[in-house]
Enzyme design. Structure first.
Site, mmCIF file in Angstrom:
data_model
loop_
_atom_site.group_PDB
_atom_site.id
_atom_site.type_symbol
_atom_site.label_atom_id
_atom_site.label_comp_id
_atom_site.label_asym_id
_atom_site.label_seq_id
_atom_site.Cartn_x
_atom_site.Cartn_y
_atom_site.Cartn_z
ATOM 1 N N ASP A 306 0.858 -1.178 0.000
ATOM 2 C CA ASP A 306 0.000 0.000 0.000
ATOM 3 C C ASP A 306 0.890 1.221 0.000
ATOM 4 O O ASP A 306 1.907 1.251 0.684
ATOM 5 C CB ASP A 306 -0.879 -0.002 1.251
ATOM 6 C CG ASP A 306 -2.100 -0.859 1.038
ATOM 7 O OD1 ASP A 306 -2.637 -0.823 -0.086
ATOM 8 O OD2 ASP A 306 -2.506 -1.560 1.974
ATOM 9 N N GLU A 347 -4.081 16.071 6.595
ATOM 10 C CA GLU A 347 -3.977 17.008 5.466
ATOM 11 C C GLU A 347 -4.534 18.371 5.873
ATOM 12 O O GLU A 347 -3.933 19.412 5.606
ATOM 13 C CB GLU A 347 -4.763 16.494 4.252
ATOM 14 C CG GLU A 347 -4.127 15.310 3.567
ATOM 15 C CD GLU A 347 -4.539 13.976 4.174
ATOM 16 O OE1 GLU A 347 -5.243 13.991 5.211
ATOM 17 O OE2 GLU A 347 -4.138 12.910 3.631
ATOM 18 N N THR A 377 -17.502 13.637 3.013
ATOM 19 C CA THR A 377 -18.242 12.382 2.848
ATOM 20 C C THR A 377 -17.783 11.728 1.544
ATOM 21 O O THR A 377 -17.247 12.403 0.658
ATOM 22 C CB THR A 377 -19.771 12.600 2.752
ATOM 23 O OG1 THR A 377 -20.019 13.297 1.527
ATOM 24 C CG2 THR A 377 -20.303 13.370 3.929
ATOM 25 N N ALA A 378 -17.993 10.452 1.489
ATOM 26 C CA ALA A 378 -17.579 9.705 0.297
ATOM 27 C C ALA A 378 -18.361 10.167 -0.924
ATOM 28 O O ALA A 378 -17.871 10.085 -2.039
ATOM 29 C CB ALA A 378 -17.769 8.211 0.512
ATOM 30 N N GLN A 379 -19.614 10.688 -0.713
ATOM 31 C CA GLN A 379 -20.424 11.115 -1.849
ATOM 32 C C GLN A 379 -19.923 12.448 -2.417
ATOM 33 O O GLN A 379 -19.673 12.570 -3.608
ATOM 34 C CB GLN A 379 -21.895 11.274 -1.444
ATOM 35 C CG GLN A 379 -22.659 9.973 -1.329
ATOM 36 C CD GLN A 379 -22.330 9.240 -0.038
ATOM 37 O OE1 GLN A 379 -22.209 9.862 1.019
ATOM 38 N NE2 GLN A 379 -22.143 7.926 -0.120
#
Lengths: 697, 567
Positions: A306, A347, A377-379
């Site tokens: 990773d 960040e 959010t992921a959206q």
């Protein structure tokens, strides 16, 4: 269980139990697992019985025969001792683990209300039970946090005293029985019944109780059995040859020849090598669920790493503000800082730090600004703040652009200049190409510019990859970044290949593709979505901080949760295989000298010319050993002592060097092959001089 | 040793090496089913044969069917040959009026030829009719050679192919080998031999009157054609009892050179076939290099021992090397070279009497056979033999580079090691156990021509030769007794089939495996390091197995000779 606790063989805590163990392992049922030593035990027994018979009937060279018998039995005992020492080192660790497995009282929850519980013994818990663990409590069994956050001291299993956070949901939800909650409370669903917990498994693994022969060990054992059979033929036919030549060779001498010829050295040390290999991993805070996994580690061709945390430092950092035309750096920095004030991600914090350091913008209080934080959010793939009807958003370039376009169509913002869009994209591309991550910033539908977030490649990682390349291992970097960014970081870090915008499915496919090409793949992971890939990989190292699913899927668990360790794991696997090969070579090479010691000793009685004391084959006694008895005795003593002498090497392992396979092989062939031929000549001669001097033979 | 002697040896080696590539290329194409320059002529015959026998080149076999095919074929060969011998008295082409061969000699011979051993407990010209020689023995010379090569090719496919089940079709491989390789070469060789003066006739023996007026019967027959395949197929069964020492079987130095070259030609070329099939010719050259090192070492020792001669004879005032039992037209160098070649390959033809060699000179042929005849070896047999040692060598050494063992990308695991050890184990089993029994058995001892270590060497040589499927005899030993006929026969069967079955099992196991691509971490098997390793492993494994037996035979004889002791 830290690395400093490594015990030497001379440690009394290991030495005494191991001596006892050496005798206990004379049990035929234990011995038969090691075919070579089992054969030695049988012929020792046979010789002993014949000796007793001779003693009763009279006749024979008692002192000599007795000494041979004693050394034959020592050979078996030394082999048992080697195994017992290897196990003993594990046992010492298991004992410290056992202390963590003390009887605990569990707070078994009876309903949803966390105040209603009854105290039950920890051992009575069943899978699926929900328990409450509060500050100061020991977690009764393995489980998954289903509610709450707590700091947990996992020193009992990792040896690391700094507490770790365990919380419901996400990838840090697994808790281990025997660890202690330091603060707060968590509700835990039990995932392992008593006796089957991670700790139990660890104990049995380090003790070697659950040890099974690995495929390579089985194959090597077949080779050793084959060699043993060859020497059965070579020695069993000698009495007939002797009878033809007009001589007689006693059973004791034949047995001595046979035992010195069969590969007792490697036969004696084989299981110690295996146990020590697992043990080296344990010392390294990596737990291999099977010996097969350690072996596979030595064979790994492709390493999936990773990017984050392994190749680069865990977090990206803001390094510059790049405004679009018509916006000042100050303006961009100010907006970016505002949007990041409440952003607790590394960040976000690095933006605040950069704004302060470069532009002197002080941190402001969100409450006094009437600002509300809009989390990521992921959206939306954005975060930001809303301040008094004004909104600031930062996020991935395409999401911010989409957001800006959306607010335009919703009529709530001014149309962005197409120049600004183009400018922004140009800057973003430039940053992307350099391996950085562009973070777009907008205020009320107006594009301000880009924050350059940069991945910091870990120091020294490039050299590690170069070393891996020399080992013949291909490294593949896995990242969620876009291909451009990934390529730049891959080039900087020196990995061989990368997989950009990787989804768990991509990862699984990559592993399968590599395996279809005949390659062995190693990877590490911690999340539940890593589980399929972890299970598919030949070596799957799950992080101890990971989810239960990940830990179940992998065949190794890294207690330190340090993904860079994959590299060392591979080295340990290779060292294990090398130790096996080197000692096998040494063992077989030893036979040359033993023949030159014993064959002249037992064959010198043939064809003695009139007026001479010994026959022509005495000429083969190139070591000039004193008498036939001393020669045979020296060979059998050497054969037994070499086992003891090699125990430290078999426990420590032959060190792997990344110098290329050819160079490595010639080096080991020189040391263990050629050395294996020369050492016994010297050793047997020395022993012969000593036993002749003290008058043993 | 003379410069001239070494030059002849080097010229021989040079010719063999030069033939490797062209022959390898041709054989590779034949076994791949590719078109060759003989296809226009032989293609229709080949297809016709498949049609008659109901097989097809597309019909590939699992290793078990392949092995079953070989077993069935060998059994049929045995039965045909046995009954041909038993019934030769009533069958045609028997101008010398030979009567039925007695049962246990017939058994020995019927085992001997289909196993490519060609051990002869009979004198050809005084026992066998022309029919048996041609339809029985010569046919088996072809067939047993073709079977050996087919097995080698099947095993090579085990390495060359990946993730499949089949290793080829036995019937197709054997047909192609006979039709495209053995027959054409033998026709050419036969004509050359006839030109060099070998008889090739079906006419009766000729009576001649010598200068002293005595009547002598001179045996003739279809010699050239049998010699061609006897050498090319590493069979070694001579037409005459004196084998290649007989002037009709080996008239001069040229025929001697051609015969020596043809013994090694196909075996050496198989290493190149291997290299081509696995896609890296260097792999084949590495194996040939290992064989070459062992070969040159053997020649050097044997030639040195023979050229040095016997100190006891020197003491009588007779200088020079050991010429006892050697033909003057070949001399010491070519006799020693021939002895090493014939035992390195499983040929067994002799142009000098090995029994008359010095102790050390005689040790080399024995050791060569005990190595399992892996120095070039019998056609096919030598190659699959050395692959067994390669498996053991890479298994141990492979671990030392920190990977589980692999060869040419195929993982060497428990099954391969088990089978390779079985194959390696069966040779000492047959060689040592039978020797051990024979040297204490009155019937066994009665057959020896000499006492002491030399007598022991005669028996050890016989069983070694039988189990290694070599067929050469040390001489001296009277082999045509029920005990030796039967036990040598069993030894030949063990040495042939207990190696073939494991070799095919390995092929079957490997062919199903994936091929792991080589990386910097896999150790190279096409360089000098591998050659050295392979040579070391072969010498150590075999040396350890046979050291006691060799010590009691040739080694003690040699040491005693230095001391002035004879037996």
């Amino acid at each position: 269980m830290s690395q400093s606790k490594s015990a030497s063989i001379m440690d009394a805590r290991i030495l005494w139990p191991a001596i006892g163990g050496a005798f206990r392992k004379l049990n035929p049922r234990t011995l038969i697992k090691n075919p070579v030593m089992f054969v030695v035990a049988i012929v020792s027994l046979l010789t002993s019985v014949l000796f007793v018979r001779d003693l009763l009937t009279g006749g024979g060279d008692f002192s000599f025969t007795l000494q041979i018998i004693i050394w034959l039995w020592f050979t078996v005992l030394f082999a048992n001792f080697a195994e017992a020492v290897a196990e003993g080192r594990g046992k010492a660790q298991a004992d410290s683990l056992r202390k963590a497995r003390t009887e605990t009282q569990a707070k078994l929850l009876t309903g949803d209300d966390r105040t209603k519980f009854k105290l039950v013994p920890g051992t009575s818990l069943k899978v699926g039970d929900a328990v409450l663990v509060e500050a100061g409590d020991i977690i009764p069994s393995d489980g998954e946090v289903i509610e709450g956050v707590a700091s947990v001291n996992e020193a009992a299993i990792t040896g690391e005293s700094a507490p770790v956070i365990r919380e419901s949901g996400g990838d840090r939800s697994a808790v281990t029985g025997g660890t202690q909650v330091l603060s707060d409370w968590i509700r835990v669903r039990i995932t392992a019944a008593s006796g089957h917990t991670f700790l139990d498994r660890m104990i049995s693994l380090v003790e070697g109780a659950a040890r099974q022969k690995t495929p390579n060990e089985i194959a090597l054992n077949i080779l050793l059995v084959g060699m043993t059979l060859i020497f059965v033929l070579a020695t069993a036919t000698i009495p007939s040859f002797a009878a033809y030549s007009g001589g007689y060779i006693s059973v004791t001498m034949l047995v001595a020849l046979f035992v010195t010829l069969i590969p007792t050295t490697i036969g004696a040390l084989l299981s110690a090598i295996g146990i020590a290999g697992m043990d080296r991993l344990v010392r390294f805070n990596v737990l291999a669920m099977s010996g097969r996994a350690v072996e596979a580690a030595g064979d790994v061709d492709t390493l999936l790493l990773d990017k984050t945390g392994t190749i680069t430092l865990g977090n990206r950092q803001a390094t510059e503000f790049r405004p679009v035309k018509g916006v000042t750096e100050q303006e961009l920095a100010d907006a970016a800082q505002l949007a990041s004030l409440a952003d607790e991600t590394p960040e976000g914090r690095s933006i605040v730090v950069l704004a302060k350091e470069k532009y002197g913008i002080r941190a402001r209080d969100m409450a006094t600004l009437h600002a509300t934080f809009v989390p990521f959010t992921a959206q939306t793939r954005m975060s930001g703040v809303d301040i008094d009807g004004s909104s600031i958003r930062k996020g991935a370039v395409d999401s911010v652009l989409a957001h800006v376009n959306q607010s335009i169509s919703a009529g709530s913002g001014a149309r962005p200049a197409s120049d600004a869009v183009r400018d922004l994209q140009a800057i973003a591309d430039e940053i992307g190409k350099s391996g950085g991550t562009p973070l777009a910033v907008e205020r009320d539908g107006r594009l301000l510019g880009v924050v350059h977030l940069k991945d910091i490649v870990k120091g020294g990682i490039r050299e590690r990859f170069a070393e891996l390349r020399k080992m013949g291992i291909r490294t593949v970097m896995i990242t969620g970044d876009n291909p451009m960014t990934a390529a730049a970081i891959a080039a900087e870090a020196g990995v061989d290949d990368f997989l950009a915008q990787a989804t768990p499915e991509d990862k699984l496919k990559l592993i399968r593709d590599e395996q279809a090409k005949g390659k062995l793949v190693a990877m590490c992971g911690d999340g539940t979505n890593d589980a399929p890939a972890l299970a598919q990989a030949d070596v799957g190292v799950a992080m101890n901080t990971g989810t239960v699913a990940a830990r179940e899927a992998g065949n190794m668990v890294d207690l330190d949760s340090d993904p860079t360790k994959l590299i060392e794991i591979v080295e340990i696997g290779k060292a294990l295989l090398m130790t096996r090969g080197s000692l096998t070579t040494f063992s077989i090479a030893n036979d040359v000298a033993k023949y030159f010691a014993i064959i002249p000793a037992i064959f010198a009685v043939f064809y003695v010319a009139p007026g001479q004391t010994s026959g022509p084959l005495q000429a083969l006694n190139i070591m000039h050993l004193a008498t036939p008895q001393s020669a045979i005795l020296s060979a059998i003593i050497f054969n037994a002592l070499i086992i003891i002498a090699l125990i430290p090497l078999s426990l420590r392992g032959v060190k792997y060097r990344a110098i290329g396979a050819g160079a490595l092989l010639s080096r080991n062939l020189l040391i263990y092959g050629l050395g294996g031929i020369i050492v016994p000549f010297v050793g047997i001669k020395l022993i012969d001089m000593i036993i002749t001097a003290v008058g043993l033979a | 040793m003379t410069l001239n002697g070494w030059l002849q040896i080097l010229v021989y080696c040079g010719i063999v090496v030069l033939l490797v590539k062209p022959l390898g290329f041709y054989m590779y194409r034949v076994f791949n089913g590719d078109r060759t320059f003989l296809s226009p002529v032989l293609g229709p015959i080949e297809r016709g044969l498949y049609r008659i026998s109901g097989t097809s080149e597309r019909e590939e076999q699992h290793w078990t069917s392949y092995a079953a095919g070989i077993m069935f074929f060998s059994l049929a060969s045995f039965l045909v040959l046995y009954f041909l011998q038993r019934l030769q008295g009533v069958l045609p082409y028997n101008p010398a009026g030979m009567t039925a061969v007695e049962p246990n000699l017939a058994f020995n011979t019927a085992v001997s030829f289909p196993t490519n051993t060609n051990w002869q407990n009979y004198g050809g010209e005084s026992t066998m009719s022309y029919l048996v020689q041609m339809a029985g023995l010569t046919v088996q010379n072809f067939m047993s050679a073709a079977v050996g090569i087919a097995i080698a090719v099947a095993l090579i496919r085990g390495f060359a192919r990946a993730s499949v089940k089949s290793i080829g079709n036995f019937w197709v491989d054997m047909t192609r080998c006979t039709l495209y390789i053995l027959l054409p070469l033998c026709i050419v060789l036969t004509l050359v031999y006839v030109w060099l003066g070998m008889p090739q006739t079906l006419g009766p023996y000729v009576d001649a009157t010598t200068l002293e007026g005595a009547k002598q019967t001179i045996a003739l027959g279809p010699v050239a054609s049998q010699v061609a395949i006897k050498m090319l197929g590493t069979n070694g069964g001579g037409f005459f009892n004196a084998n290649a020492a007989h002037p009709f079987e080996n008239p001069d130095a040229i025929s001697n050179l051609i015969q020596m070259v043809s013994i090694f030609a196909l075996g050496a070329a198989l290493t190149n076939v291997f290299g081509r099939m696995v896609g890296n010719q260097r792999q084949g050259w590495a194996i040939l290099a290992a064989m070459g090192v062992l070969f040159i070492a053997g020649v050097a020792v044997c030639y040195w021992a023979e050229a040095s001669g016997n100190p006891l004879v020197h003491a009588l005032g007779i200088d020079g090397g050991n010429m006892e039992g050697k033909e003057t037209r070949f001399g010491i160098a070519l006799s020693a070279l021939f002895a090493v070649i014939t035992t390195a390959a499983s040929c067994g033809a002799v142009n000098a009497m090995h029994d008359s060699f010095t102790a050390i000179g005689g040790l080399i042929p024995i050791l060569n056979m005990q190595l399992g005849e892996v120095i070039v070896g019998g056609v096919g047999a030598g190659f699959y033999g050395i692959l067994m040692f390669i498996i053991v060598a890479v298994f141990v050494a492979g671990l030392m580079v920190g990977r589980t063992p692999e060869y040419l990308g195929k993982k060497i695991e428990a099954k391969e090691v088990k089978m390779a050890m079985l194959a390696i184990l069966c040779l000492p089993l047959a060689m040592l156990i039978f020797t051990a029994i024979a040297v204490v058995l009155p019937t066994g001892v009665a057959s020896m021509a000499n006492a002491g270590p030399h007598g022991f060497s005669e028996v050890l040589y016989a069983y070694t030769s039988a189990a290694a499927n070599n067929g050469s005899a040390f001489g001296g030993l009277t082999g045509n007794t029920p005990w030796y006929n039967i036990t040598l026969g069993i030894g030949m069967l063990m040495g042939r089939f207990l190696v073939i079955i494991p070799a095919l099992a390995i092929a079957g196991s490997l062919v199903a495996k994936k091929t792991v691509p080589a990386s910097a971490g896999t150790f190279p098997t096409d360089g000098p390091l591998f050659v050295g390793l392979l040579v070391g492993v072969i010498l150590i494994v075999v040396g350890l197995t046979f050291f006691p037996a060799l010590a009691i035979g040739p080694i003690v004889e040699h040491l005693a000779m230095i001391n002035g002791q004879t037996f």
